[in-house]
Design a protein around this motif. Structure first.
Motif, PDB file in Angstrom:
ATOM      1  N   ASP A  21      34.723  33.053  27.568  1.00  0.00           N
ATOM      2  CA  ASP A  21      34.584  32.536  28.928  1.00  0.00           C
ATOM      3  C   ASP A  21      35.972  32.377  29.532  1.00  0.00           C
ATOM      4  OD1 ASP A  21      35.350  30.432  27.326  1.00  0.00           O
ATOM      5  OD2 ASP A  21      34.180  28.950  28.400  1.00  0.00           O
ATOM      6  N   HIS A  22      36.040  32.468  30.800  1.00  0.00           N
ATOM      7  CA  HIS A  22      37.320  32.378  31.474  1.00  0.00           C
ATOM      8  C   HIS A  22      37.280  31.258  32.500  1.00  0.00           C
ATOM      9  CE1 HIS A  22      38.741  35.952  29.536  1.00  0.00           C
ATOM     10  NE2 HIS A  22      37.582  36.529  29.818  1.00  0.00           N
ATOM     11  N   GLU A  23      36.805  30.119  32.059  1.00  0.00           N
ATOM     12  CA  GLU A  23      36.723  28.961  32.942  1.00  0.00           C
ATOM     13  C   GLU A  23      38.140  28.540  33.326  1.00  0.00           C
ATOM     14  OE1 GLU A  23      35.230  24.407  32.537  1.00  0.00           O
ATOM     15  OE2 GLU A  23      34.088  25.933  31.499  1.00  0.00           O
ATOM     16  N   ARG A  24      38.458  28.601  34.585  1.00  0.00           N
ATOM     17  CA  ARG A  24      39.821  28.335  35.047  1.00  0.00           C
ATOM     18  C   ARG A  24      40.152  26.844  34.998  1.00  0.00           C
ATOM     19  NH1 ARG A  24      42.226  33.046  35.018  1.00  0.00           N
ATOM     20  NH2 ARG A  24      41.189  34.633  36.220  1.00  0.00           N
ATOM     21  N   ALA A  25      39.317  26.042  35.582  1.00  0.00           N
ATOM     22  CA  ALA A  25      39.601  24.620  35.673  1.00  0.00           C
ATOM     23  C   ALA A  25      38.551  23.843  34.891  1.00  0.00           C
ATOM     24  CB  ALA A  25      39.598  24.179  37.127  1.00  0.00           C
ATOM     25  N   PRO A  26      38.992  22.852  34.139  1.00  0.00           N
ATOM     26  CA  PRO A  26      38.003  22.035  33.430  1.00  0.00           C
ATOM     27  C   PRO A  26      37.164  21.217  34.414  1.00  0.00           C
ATOM     28  CG  PRO A  26      40.248  21.244  33.007  1.00  0.00           C
ATOM     29  CD  PRO A  26      40.354  22.455  33.880  1.00  0.00           C
ATOM     30  N   ARG A  27      36.006  20.809  33.957  1.00  0.00           N
ATOM     31  CA  ARG A  27      35.130  19.981  34.805  1.00  0.00           C
ATOM     32  C   ARG A  27      35.829  18.666  35.132  1.00  0.00           C
ATOM     33  NH1 ARG A  27      29.685  20.394  31.210  1.00  0.00           N
ATOM     34  NH2 ARG A  27      29.480  22.645  31.322  1.00  0.00           N
ATOM     35  N   HIS A  28      35.400  18.078  36.232  1.00  0.00           N
ATOM     36  CA  HIS A  28      35.950  16.783  36.609  1.00  0.00           C
ATOM     37  C   HIS A  28      35.522  15.734  35.596  1.00  0.00           C
ATOM     38  CE1 HIS A  28      37.625  18.004  40.403  1.00  0.00           C
ATOM     39  NE2 HIS A  28      36.510  18.645  40.682  1.00  0.00           N
ATOM     40  N   LEU A  29      36.416  14.798  35.326  1.00  0.00           N
ATOM     41  CA  LEU A  29      36.112  13.716  34.393  1.00  0.00           C
ATOM     42  C   LEU A  29      35.496  12.535  35.136  1.00  0.00           C
ATOM     43  CD1 LEU A  29      39.376  13.645  32.252  1.00  0.00           C
ATOM     44  CD2 LEU A  29      37.209  14.763  31.705  1.00  0.00           C
ATOM     45  N   THR A  30      34.676  11.796  34.417  1.00  0.00           N
ATOM     46  CA  THR A  30      34.164  10.545  34.962  1.00  0.00           C
ATOM     47  C   THR A  30      35.322   9.547  34.957  1.00  0.00           C
ATOM     48  OG1 THR A  30      33.538   9.650  32.810  1.00  0.00           O
ATOM     49  CG2 THR A  30      31.882  11.006  33.970  1.00  0.00           C
ATOM     50  N   PRO A  31      35.204   8.441  35.679  1.00  0.00           N
ATOM     51  CA  PRO A  31      36.279   7.440  35.645  1.00  0.00           C
ATOM     52  C   PRO A  31      36.564   6.929  34.227  1.00  0.00           C
ATOM     53  CG  PRO A  31      34.831   7.018  37.500  1.00  0.00           C
ATOM     54  CD  PRO A  31      34.186   8.112  36.691  1.00  0.00           C
ATOM     55  N   GLU A  32      35.523   6.779  33.419  1.00  0.00           N
ATOM     56  CA  GLU A  32      35.711   6.309  32.050  1.00  0.00           C
ATOM     57  C   GLU A  32      36.462   7.345  31.211  1.00  0.00           C
ATOM     58  OE1 GLU A  32      32.715   6.344  33.587  1.00  0.00           O
ATOM     59  OE2 GLU A  32      32.377   4.212  33.905  1.00  0.00           O
ATOM     60  N   GLN A  33      36.105   8.616  31.382  1.00  0.00           N
ATOM     61  CA  GLN A  33      36.795   9.682  30.654  1.00  0.00           C
ATOM     62  C   GLN A  33      38.245   9.785  31.101  1.00  0.00           C
ATOM     63  OE1 GLN A  33      34.091  12.815  31.753  1.00  0.00           O
ATOM     64  NE2 GLN A  33      33.242  12.931  29.678  1.00  0.00           N
ATOM     65  N   ASN A  34      38.473   9.619  32.385  1.00  0.00           N
ATOM     66  CA  ASN A  34      39.834   9.670  32.909  1.00  0.00           C
ATOM     67  C   ASN A  34      40.682   8.541  32.333  1.00  0.00           C
ATOM     68  OD1 ASN A  34      41.764  10.981  34.511  1.00  0.00           O
ATOM     69  ND2 ASN A  34      41.555   9.409  36.083  1.00  0.00           N
ATOM     70  N   LEU A  35      40.115   7.348  32.234  1.00  0.00           N
ATOM     71  CA  LEU A  35      40.825   6.217  31.643  1.00  0.00           C
ATOM     72  C   LEU A  35      41.135   6.489  30.175  1.00  0.00           C
ATOM     73  CD1 LEU A  35      41.962   3.372  31.818  1.00  0.00           C
ATOM     74  CD2 LEU A  35      39.653   2.505  31.349  1.00  0.00           C
ATOM     75  N   LEU A  36      40.184   7.044  29.456  1.00  0.00           N
ATOM     76  CA  LEU A  36      40.388   7.394  28.052  1.00  0.00           C
ATOM     77  C   LEU A  36      41.521   8.408  27.920  1.00  0.00           C
ATOM     78  CD1 LEU A  36      39.496   7.238  25.085  1.00  0.00           C
ATOM     79  CD2 LEU A  36      37.822   9.018  25.613  1.00  0.00           C
ATOM     80  N   LEU A  37      41.541   9.414  28.772  1.00  0.00           N
ATOM     81  CA  LEU A  37      42.594  10.425  28.751  1.00  0.00           C
ATOM     82  C   LEU A  37      43.954   9.785  29.019  1.00  0.00           C
ATOM     83  CD1 LEU A  37      43.601  13.360  28.693  1.00  0.00           C
ATOM     84  CD2 LEU A  37      43.012  13.491  31.123  1.00  0.00           C
ATOM     85  N   GLU A  38      44.020   8.921  30.019  1.00  0.00           N
ATOM     86  CA  GLU A  38      45.283   8.251  30.337  1.00  0.00           C
ATOM     87  C   GLU A  38      45.774   7.428  29.150  1.00  0.00           C
ATOM     88  OE1 GLU A  38      47.187   8.651  32.983  1.00  0.00           O
ATOM     89  OE2 GLU A  38      45.750  10.012  33.923  1.00  0.00           O
ATOM     90  N   CYS A  39      44.856   6.719  28.493  1.00  0.00           N
ATOM     91  CA  CYS A  39      45.234   5.913  27.337  1.00  0.00           C
ATOM     92  C   CYS A  39      45.716   6.795  26.183  1.00  0.00           C
ATOM     93  CB  CYS A  39      44.061   5.037  26.877  1.00  0.00           C
ATOM     94  SG  CYS A  39      43.664   3.718  28.037  1.00  0.00           S
ATOM     95  N   TYR A  40      45.053   7.918  25.977  1.00  0.00           N
ATOM     96  CA  TYR A  40      45.467   8.841  24.920  1.00  0.00           C
ATOM     97  C   TYR A  40      46.863   9.396  25.200  1.00  0.00           C
ATOM     98  CZ  TYR A  40      45.902  13.113  22.209  1.00  0.00           C
ATOM     99  OH  TYR A  40      46.374  14.102  21.393  1.00  0.00           O
ATOM    100  N   LEU A  41      47.083   9.840  26.430  1.00  0.00           N
ATOM    101  CA  LEU A  41      48.385  10.407  26.781  1.00  0.00           C
ATOM    102  C   LEU A  41      49.499   9.371  26.704  1.00  0.00           C
ATOM    103  CD1 LEU A  41      47.315  12.723  29.733  1.00  0.00           C
ATOM    104  CD2 LEU A  41      47.935  13.413  27.397  1.00  0.00           C
ATOM    105  N   ALA A  42      49.149   8.093  26.866  1.00  0.00           N
ATOM    106  CA  ALA A  42      50.133   7.013  26.762  1.00  0.00           C
ATOM    107  C   ALA A  42      50.340   6.569  25.312  1.00  0.00           C
ATOM    108  CB  ALA A  42      49.688   5.823  27.613  1.00  0.00           C
ATOM    109  N   GLY A  43      49.603   7.197  24.388  1.00  0.00           N
ATOM    110  CA  GLY A  43      49.768   6.866  22.976  1.00  0.00           C
ATOM    111  C   GLY A  43      48.971   5.666  22.518  1.00  0.00           C
ATOM    112  N   GLN A  44      48.000   5.247  23.304  1.00  0.00           N
ATOM    113  CA  GLN A  44      47.222   4.058  22.978  1.00  0.00           C
ATOM    114  C   GLN A  44      45.938   4.366  22.227  1.00  0.00           C
ATOM    115  OE1 GLN A  44      46.711   2.337  26.844  1.00  0.00           O
ATOM    116  NE2 GLN A  44      48.767   1.483  26.882  1.00  0.00           N
ATOM    117  N   VAL A  45      45.620   5.648  22.027  1.00  0.00           N
ATOM    118  CA  VAL A  45      44.414   6.045  21.294  1.00  0.00           C
ATOM    119  C   VAL A  45      44.870   6.840  20.073  1.00  0.00           C
ATOM    120  CG1 VAL A  45      42.286   7.407  21.384  1.00  0.00           C
ATOM    121  CG2 VAL A  45      43.033   6.144  23.398  1.00  0.00           C
ATOM    122  N   PRO A  46      44.501   6.392  18.870  1.00  0.00           N
ATOM    123  CA  PRO A  46      44.898   7.124  17.659  1.00  0.00           C
ATOM    124  C   PRO A  46      44.327   8.538  17.655  1.00  0.00           C
ATOM    125  CG  PRO A  46      43.906   5.003  17.112  1.00  0.00           C
ATOM    126  CD  PRO A  46      43.724   5.205  18.572  1.00  0.00           C
TER     127      PRO A  46
END
Length: 73
Positions: A21-46
């Protein structure tokens, strides 16, 4: 002449797992998923917990990869 067809979820997953598949852009995240991503990128999620989340929601990994600096891999 044109052909029209639909792709079932199972076929779509198979195509995705094969990397065809050649999906260009990932699907939009829910607010909860976005918060989880931000926490992961900040090093707060193992990493082990992140892997569990990605298993359940593969779009998280696409967003994480898009947000990471290109030279860090």
């Amino acid at each position: 002449m044109s052909f029209h067809f639909t792709v079932s979820g199972l076929t779509r997953n198979l195509i995705h797992s094969l990397g065809l598949d050649h999906e260009r852009a990932p699907r939009h995240l829910t607010p909860e998923q976005n918060l989880l991503l931000e926490c992961y990128l900040a090093g707060q999620v193992p990493e082990s917990a992140w892997n569990d989340y990605v298993f359940e929601m593969p779009e998280l990994e696409k967003h994480a990869n898009a947000r990471r600096p290109r030279n860090a891999a």
